[in-house]
Design a protein around this motif. Structure first.
Motif, short mmCIF file in Angstrom:
data_model
loop_
_atom_site.label_atom_id
_atom_site.label_comp_id
_atom_site.label_asym_id
_atom_site.label_seq_id
_atom_site.Cartn_x
_atom_site.Cartn_y
_atom_site.Cartn_z
N LEU A 16 0.82 -1.21 0.00
CA LEU A 16 0.00 0.00 0.00
C LEU A 16 0.86 1.26 0.00
N ALA A 17 2.19 1.07 0.07
CA ALA A 17 3.12 2.20 0.12
C ALA A 17 3.96 2.22 -1.16
N ASP A 18 4.81 3.23 -1.26
CA ASP A 18 5.70 3.33 -2.42
C ASP A 18 6.74 2.21 -2.37
N ALA A 19 7.17 1.76 -3.55
CA ALA A 19 8.16 0.70 -3.64
C ALA A 19 9.52 1.19 -3.16
N GLN A 20 10.31 0.27 -2.58
CA GLN A 20 11.66 0.58 -2.16
C GLN A 20 12.63 0.33 -3.31
N ALA A 21 13.71 1.11 -3.34
CA ALA A 21 14.65 1.03 -4.46
C ALA A 21 15.35 -0.31 -4.55
N THR B 11 -0.58 -14.29 -5.41
CA THR B 11 0.34 -13.86 -4.36
C THR B 11 1.01 -12.56 -4.77
N LEU B 12 1.08 -11.62 -3.85
CA LEU B 12 1.82 -10.38 -4.05
C LEU B 12 3.21 -10.56 -3.43
N HIS B 13 4.24 -10.17 -4.17
CA HIS B 13 5.61 -10.34 -3.69
C HIS B 13 6.36 -9.01 -3.71
N ALA B 14 7.22 -8.81 -2.72
CA ALA B 14 8.22 -7.74 -2.73
C ALA B 14 9.55 -8.42 -2.43
N SER B 15 10.39 -8.57 -3.47
CA SER B 15 11.60 -9.37 -3.36
C SER B 15 12.85 -8.50 -3.40
N PRO B 16 13.86 -8.83 -2.59
CA PRO B 16 15.11 -8.06 -2.64
C PRO B 16 15.87 -8.37 -3.92
N VAL B 17 16.54 -7.38 -4.48
CA VAL B 17 17.33 -7.61 -5.68
C VAL B 17 18.77 -8.00 -5.34
N ALA C 102 17.68 -16.18 -18.80
CA ALA C 102 16.40 -15.89 -18.15
C ALA C 102 15.70 -14.77 -18.89
N SER C 103 14.40 -14.88 -19.01
CA SER C 103 13.62 -13.85 -19.71
C SER C 103 13.73 -12.50 -19.00
N PRO C 104 14.12 -11.45 -19.73
CA PRO C 104 14.20 -10.13 -19.09
C PRO C 104 12.84 -9.61 -18.65
N GLY C 105 11.77 -10.27 -19.11
CA GLY C 105 10.43 -9.90 -18.66
C GLY C 105 10.05 -10.55 -17.35
N GLU C 106 10.83 -11.55 -16.90
CA GLU C 106 10.59 -12.17 -15.59
C GLU C 106 10.78 -11.10 -14.52
N PRO C 107 9.83 -10.94 -13.60
CA PRO C 107 9.86 -9.79 -12.69
C PRO C 107 11.16 -9.62 -11.92
N ILE C 108 11.66 -10.69 -11.30
CA ILE C 108 12.86 -10.54 -10.48
C ILE C 108 14.07 -10.28 -11.37
N VAL C 109 14.13 -10.93 -12.52
CA VAL C 109 15.23 -10.69 -13.46
C VAL C 109 15.23 -9.23 -13.90
N ALA C 110 14.06 -8.71 -14.27
CA ALA C 110 13.95 -7.31 -14.68
C ALA C 110 14.38 -6.38 -13.55
N ARG D 46 16.50 -7.05 -11.08
CA ARG D 46 17.95 -7.11 -10.87
C ARG D 46 18.70 -6.36 -11.97
N ILE D 47 18.22 -6.48 -13.21
CA ILE D 47 18.86 -5.76 -14.31
C ILE D 47 18.80 -4.26 -14.05
N ALA D 48 17.63 -3.76 -13.66
CA ALA D 48 17.49 -2.32 -13.39
C ALA D 48 18.37 -1.90 -12.21
N TYR D 49 18.44 -2.74 -11.19
CA TYR D 49 19.26 -2.42 -10.01
C TYR D 49 20.74 -2.35 -10.38
N LEU D 50 21.22 -3.33 -11.14
CA LEU D 50 22.63 -3.33 -11.53
C LEU D 50 22.97 -2.11 -12.38
N ARG D 51 22.05 -1.71 -13.25
CA ARG D 51 22.29 -0.51 -14.05
C ARG D 51 22.39 0.73 -13.17
N ARG D 52 21.51 0.83 -12.18
CA ARG D 52 21.56 1.98 -11.26
C ARG D 52 22.86 2.01 -10.49
#
Length: 642
Positions: free
Chosen positions: A352-357, A371-377, A545-553, A555-561
């Motif tokens: 219900l809150a903003d997503a963490q980076a 199921t709703l998930h919030a997974s660490p990258v 792994a498919s870049p559309g897979e949520p956790i993969v996507a 991690r890719i965004a996190y590594l770029r940041r």
């Protein structure tokens, strides 16, 4: 190496005398020496041990000889059972040792007497098809010494009845349970606390780190030595347990338990309507997330119906919290439900809150639940915070940890920069017993006709091998397309993942004439078919792994940041490890022999293809179909140099 362990693994040692077919292996002795040293120094060791090394005995021997408290964690329950029921007793008999061992699984593997009583009263939806299974479970409850449901053939892990006859961390009554004196889970945990060596699985290890369940006190015993087998699976398991999740099944399960408690008390008229409201909110969440099955990132923009569904869940939990607070102390069951309401409300809050980076939020929609998930990258800091390794010996081992001989990827994923590393080749003779076939005329993997072309190229290989083949796919859609193309080939017994349980498919594969098994996901690893029954493994594409897979996507965004290189730091090494696992299905024994076929032309055409090839066992490579046919016709065949 200590003289004792060198002698045990030597040609004249007790293992050679007691175990038929045992042969000394230099790589096994090198690994045992490294494990013994890590235990003595209380240090961290990473070992890639190729197929045939004998890594199980290489870590079990120094562990048993150490005299210290040891915890061994495996990636699968199958290996867990093999270690406890076969390998450990075999070694102890051969060595004349008497080490107190225990097997401990997650709570979902143990029958719960209290939950079974509730089910017997009709509290599982009333599905008549489940009644014979329920009768089998009731009979099992009276005769089983340990309540381990893996021993009950009638109740598969996928059975819809299983969640109703086992407890979870939310609905377990703990010390307030009326059946606590007979609790199989509690007995197993007490045995683990008292044992010198305990065998668990990765899921239980990380669940204990992440949840620190209450009710029974400490779940896993502390130990001096931790050994993680099938360690290549650890990063993904850690991601699962270090995240936050909320499932509609949890909400519906709580609503059912509330209705049962209300019926038992009989004088709480305000409770059933609010429990029904929670059940309806859970159903509304399922409906809002649309058609199953799918996994996808959290919606990037607000969706009104989804937002409303979340609001309904929040309101239903808030109303129940008020009602249960007024009823506090009426029964242990209601008190447990009150705790669960608070826990589920806390799990809902992050959504219900903003997503963490440093997290990725995503949804997993299935046939009857979501199921709703919030997974660490990045799980490395979480693991090091919750599992400090100082003053402990930690061994991480697998057949697939290194990429082109380097452990950088695995080290980075788990934060093990201080670890000693050891890469040991397998002891099997790939040079004379295997052939890698890379057909030269297939289109690009992105071509719409690629799967049809792959099947056409595979058919003469399958005929040469007389079936006896796994075809491994990187997607379910490609698997289904290939199955459609192969159904008309009556010369093969076609077995397709998803049409029957995996265990049944493997059983049929071992006895059917000219079998060809089409699989994805779980068939890439942990499957062991020895001998001529499996003589060919065909891989459709490099398993990126498919870049559309949520956790993969995420991690890719996190590594770029963070300024990293997602492809070289994450996607490529992960694909290499997966390919090594898939091709590793073929040569499982010194007498095995067969052909590995990879259809993806990128293995030859792209520069990164060299990383894949350098990571595989050294074996002859050919692009000629005639070489494949001669390989099966002539046991002593050696292909010409490419």
């Amino acid at each position: 190496m200590s003289t004792a362990i060198a002698e045990l693994l030597g040609a004249g040692g007790p293992l050679a005398q007691a175990l038929p077919g045992f042969a000394p292996r230099q790589t096994q002795q090198a690994m045992a020496e490294a494990v013994e040293q890590a235990i003595a120094e209380r240090s961290t060791l990473l070992v890639e041990a190729g197929t045939g090394t004998g890594k199980t005995f290489a870590y079990l021997l120094p562990a048993l000889q150490s005299g210290r408290k040891v915890l061994i964690a495996t990636g699968t329950r199958a290996l867990q059972d093999q270690l406890f029921h076969r390998d450990l007793p075999t070694l102890q008999r051969a060595l004349g040792l008497s080490v107190h061992t225990a097997l401990l699984k997650g709570r979902a593997n143990y029958l719960c007497h209290h939950r079974l009583e509730r089910v017997a009263a009709g509290d599982f939806g009333g599905d008549l098809a489940l009644h014979p299974v329920l009768a089998a479970v009731q009979g099992f409850a009276g005769r089983s010494p340990d309540g381990d449901l893996d021993a009950l053939e009638e109740l598969s892990p996928q059975s819809s009845l299983r969640p109703f006859v086992t407890s979870n961390a939310d609905n377990c009554l703990g010390q307030d349970c009326p059946n606590i004196g007979d609790c199989f889970l509690l007995k197993a945990r007490r045995a683990a606390q008292q044992a010198d060596l305990v065998v668990v699985n990765h899921h239980l290890f990380f669940a204990d780190l992440a949840l620190k369940e209450s009710g029974f006190g400490e779940v896993l015993p502390d130990a001096d030595v931790f050994i993680f087998d099938e360690a290549h699976l650890l990063p993904e398991v850690a991601t699962m347990f270090f995240g936050t999740s909320l499932g509609s099944f949890q909400l519906a399960d709580l609503a059912r338990d509330l209705l049962a408690e209300a019926a038992q008390l009989g004088d709480v008229p305000e409770l059933p309507p609010r429990a029904q409201a929670l059940s309806q909110a859970a159903a509304g969440l399922n409906a809002a997330l649309g058609d199953p099955p799918r996994r996808e990132p959290w919606p990037l923009r607000p969706i009104a119906v989804f937002t409303e569904a979340l609001g309904a869940v929040r309101q239903a939990l808030a109303d129940l919290s008020s009602s249960l607070e007024a009823l506090s102390g009426r029964s242990s069951g209601l008190d447990n439900c009150q705790e669960r309401v608070a826990l589920l409300a806390a799990r809902l809050a992050p959504f219900l809150a903003d997503a963490q980076a440093d997290q990725v939020r995503w949804i997993d929609v299935r046939q009857r639940s979501c199921t709703l998930h919030a997974s660490p990258v990045d799980v490395a800091p979480l693991l090091n915070e919750r599992f400090p390794r100082h003053a402990r010996a930690c061994v991480f081992t697998s057949g697939t940890l290194a990429v082109a001989g380097q452990f950088d990827h695995f080290v980075q994923r788990l934060g093990l920069a201080d670890a000693r590393t050891l890469a040991l080749p397998g002891s099997f003779d790939y040079q004379t017993r295997a052939l890698l076939y890379l057909p030269g005329d297939l289109p690009e993997p992105s071509d719409p006709g690629y799967t049809d072309a792959l099947v056409a190229a595979a058919l003469p290989v399958l005929r040469a091998s007389r079936g006896r083949a796994f075809m491994l796919f990187t997607s379910h859609s490609a698997l289904r397309r290939a199955a459609t193309r192969l159904r008309s080939c009556e010369e093969f017994t076609l077995l397709v993942q998803g049409e029957r349980p995996n265990s049944e498919l493997l059983s049929q594969f071992r006895r059917a004439p000219a079998p060809v098994l089409l699989g994805t996901g779980s068939f890439w690893q942990g499957v062991d078919v020895r001998g001529e029954a499996l003589s060919c493994v065909i891989v459709d594409k490099l398993p990126f792994a498919s870049p559309g897979e949520p956790i993969v996507a995420g991690r890719i965004a996190y590594l770029r940041r963070e300024g990293g290189d997602p492809f070289n730091d994450y996607q490529l090494p992960q694909a290499v490890i997966t390919l090594k696992q898939g091709l590793g299905r073929l040569i499982r024994d010194a007498h095995d022999r067969g052909v590995l076929m990879v259809g993806d032309r990128r293995l030859r055409a792209k520069g990164y293809g060299r990383v894949f090839l350098k990571s595989l066992p050294q074996m002859p490579i050919t692009q000629e179909l005639a070489d494949v046919q001669r390989f099966f016709d002539e046991p002593a065949f050696e292909p010409a140099a490419p």
